[in-house]
Design an enzyme around this catalytic site. Sequence first.
Site, mmCIF file in Angstrom:
data_model
loop_
_atom_site.group_PDB
_atom_site.id
_atom_site.type_symbol
_atom_site.label_atom_id
_atom_site.label_comp_id
_atom_site.label_asym_id
_atom_site.label_seq_id
_atom_site.Cartn_x
_atom_site.Cartn_y
_atom_site.Cartn_z
ATOM 1 C CG HIS A 279 -1.709 1.142 1.457
ATOM 2 N ND1 HIS A 279 -2.392 1.622 0.464
ATOM 3 C CD2 HIS A 279 -1.699 2.279 2.197
ATOM 4 C CE1 HIS A 279 -3.484 2.685 0.866
ATOM 5 N NE2 HIS A 279 -2.542 3.069 2.075
ATOM 6 C CG ASP B 198 -0.935 6.527 2.330
ATOM 7 O OD1 ASP B 198 -2.024 5.928 1.862
ATOM 8 O OD2 ASP B 198 -0.427 6.550 3.371
ATOM 9 C CG ASP C 95 -5.082 3.836 5.025
ATOM 10 O OD1 ASP C 95 -6.010 4.239 5.864
ATOM 11 O OD2 ASP C 95 -4.277 4.426 4.934
ATOM 12 C CG HIS D 244 -6.923 7.053 1.261
ATOM 13 N ND1 HIS D 244 -6.866 5.972 0.588
ATOM 14 C CD2 HIS D 244 -5.917 7.041 2.331
ATOM 15 C CE1 HIS D 244 -5.709 5.273 0.933
ATOM 16 N NE2 HIS D 244 -4.905 5.692 2.296
#
Length: 979
Positions: A260, A262, A372, A571
């Site tokens: 993951h 961001d 997330d 997000h």
Amino acid sequence: MYHLPVLKNRRTLLERAEKFISDIYFTDCNLRGRLYGDSCPLQSIDSFLSSKRITFTEASNQTFAPYKVGDTFGPTWWTCWFKVTLNIPESWRGKEVHLRWESDGEAMVWRDEQPVQGLSKEGEKTSYILSDCLKDEEPHSVTLYVEMACNGLFGAGQGSMIAAPDPNRKFSVQKADLVVFNRDVQEMLTDFEMLIDIVKELGEGEQRGFQALFTVNEMVNLCDPSDPSSFSRAHSLAHTFFSQRNGDSQHVAHAMGHCHIDSAWLWPYEETIRKCGRSWVTVIRLMEKNPEFVFTCSQAQQFQWVKSWYPGLFSEIQHYVKKGRFIPVGGTWVEMDGNLPSGESMVRQFLEGQRFFDREFGIHCNEFWLPDTFGYSAQLPQIMQGSGISNFLTQKLSWNLVNTFPHNTFFWEGLDGSKVLTHFPPGNSYEMKGKVEELVKTVKNNKDKGRANHSAVLFGFGDGGGGPTQLMLDRLQRVQDTDGLPKVQMSSPDKLFSQLHADSACFLFLELHNGTYTTQAKIKQGNRQCETLLHDIEIASSLALCRDKTFIYPVEKLQELWRLLLLNQFHDVIPGSCIEMVVDDALRYYEAVHQNHSNIHIFFSKINEKRTPHCFFIFRTGAALRLCLWSPRFKRKLPWCVQLCHGSAMKSSRCTKALVHPIWVSLVRVPSIGVSPVGDTKPVAPVTITGQADGTLLMENGILRTVVNKDGTLASLYLINANREAISDSCHGNQFVMFDDVPLYWDAWDVMDYHLQTRKPVVEVVQPPHLVYSDGLRGSVRFTLRISDKSTITQEIIMDAMCPYIKFNTKVTWAESHKFLKVEFPVRVRSPNATYEIQFGHLQRPTHRNTSWDWARFEVWGHKWADLSEHNFGVALLNDCKYGYSVHKNTMTLSLLRAPKAPDVNADMGTHQFTYAIMPHTVTWEQRHCNSENHLSDQGSLALRSSGETRPHPSGTHYVRGITLDFSPFQIVSLLLVF
């Protein structure tokens, strides 16, 4: 005859084994100390420092200067390129040779002009394998380049991870040499580690734990760190233990490599591009050595970045995608926030993502991948189903602060009844490391035991990237089917979801991160405005194409603009939980979208070939009104066009200055979507403003009557035809209130329930309400309040003719720290539920706090409006760029501004302008939807239908930009023209 003693003390045996592999204690004689063999220095290290992120070609042509290990460089966000020359000793033939590189930044190794390996001490990647088994034909003299980012895996926070970055931080390389890596020692260390963890995790109550303890103790007895020939007997003991199988009923953990990343958070967008390159090239190297390894990866935007910056790497990814081992998942452009984007934006996320994956890889994602995020819209199941997605994986709900979510596998049912199979990995992490603790937790935390016997294990460093390591793969390989632990199999999302069965339904609400509905107000405002603008460009382009078949629809330009907006809906961006550099990037992208009004102008040029000089037209797109002026001074050029905004200020598309001098006000009849010339319609009743003896101001327009107190609050809001007062007895509407806002840790993210105990009304008047404008069609009063010695509120209360609501144009100068500004409207309505607009629909939430689930929703999200209604009467609270609400009992609250200090110390500091409105009404929410003869117009007024003909309600309507309930075919618009 001598007999070995039987040792039964669990603590001593366990600690003995731990010290045997410790990297702190007894490394001179334990196994860990033998991990590396011979070493030799590099022939040379030279460096070049750049303030920008540049390509390899550009970097390799720079002038490099000698670098000494330990020297510092920087500052934060710069890049240091190293040119490394090395000679491998001939005596190392047949050995595994590594370049050992330990630094406090993130690095990428380049070889033969291609990226080959990511390095990060935080991500447990501190070496690059030069040769698995050095052969004569392999080059012994090698030149490498190392691109080092002056930031860590999680940015460069000053003092803590989420603190604002330290702009002056310096970085260094602590180790850089050639070493012989003892693979057999690493294999033994992995055996010991897994057995020790089994002892710890299974505890004293499990026989299997004691079997592991005595096995590992005997291995210590057999293993001589200085004699590799002793390793085989110890390894044989471990293999025997790991080979003792489970029964058929054991839980199955579907292991998938994951990384993951961001798209922006504690680092800017540009650094994410390199994080993707560093992480994914490492994954490719692991795939070359581990044929069973499967990796899942989401976010089409990140694939697009890698395609542009690392085309060679992207080709390798495409190769492994075809093999079914590098698996694109999610189907969206980015892993967006689940609450704040509009319905159109949500659909575009899937549209752009699925199109990209189909074009580049020939695949269609069957699962939505959002591990997330800070919330889950109840409309998502319908949007997923419409995008060809029937499965959903997420994890964040395990962060709930008050209530434990009762399922890990279930069917999530949306507003329209659409269902998607949903899975929360019960290990409560999307960045596992393949450890025994995580596998045991996966089984113990599974809340659907007996019903769902399969779950996901996502392993690899995440958030800041990094991804899986060889050690993680080795750990999972050891315990594929070991008695006492769940079965582990390398899997894929398709295999996992095909095994899952569930039979429950629910809505999702995350009980943390509700501060993200308000943090970074300018990002939220930019998002709302750009969503409206892109919608308008699409409408204008479609109408232009209808009028002129030669018109070229701007497909590519619109895709470019939409992708900028979708990227900002990541997000950690639209929620405001990002560093200041990311905020600057986001605002710049919004400005890039705003600069594209040309298609609206082109549409106006096609309205009518016979143009009347100085003729005004109104163009309405449902969500916005635009005014066009035909004038001979522009001759054949594009028309002059303005966006109608709040209050007495508009912006010209040909001039960026605010136009503030009113010329005239008119009421105009405008279709829901289309064009209408500006006429002049007389109001049924004029707007009047009257000063009263007690210093209050009475405003009235025949529909509403309101009394404005000397502090700007509303003493009364009266719906005349209904003979109903909207403001609660002995209370004041439009009451600004301040709260202390200090969360437990996640500053920009969280608002804690205890902040409600610190309520303080804003009462200091700097300038009392006074008349600003009044001509019968519009009336307004203005006042100023002092929040503190650094912050003020200036507000204009506006009442328009034939308008069923009052607008509050608000300007806040904000320089607070850990404070929360809201506005309250205590209303004379009682209802157990309030209604909030969400994507393509509405959601009802309780107004009471009777249970822990209700209490946790003290701050909730909605889009353009919230409504509190009882039988035959209600009040709607509307806004143009806010997302945080609270309706408790009969008090409606809109959240306006926060002041967190991490990760952006300047979050929300400065001047803010926004508008909200309050509208009492007699038609309830349910009646509006159930009665086909009556429904709300775009701005909330009532339109009546009969015999297919539409006529406006006598109350008329008035436009407030961004406030949308439902569409009506026609409306009356109170139009203020300004120059």
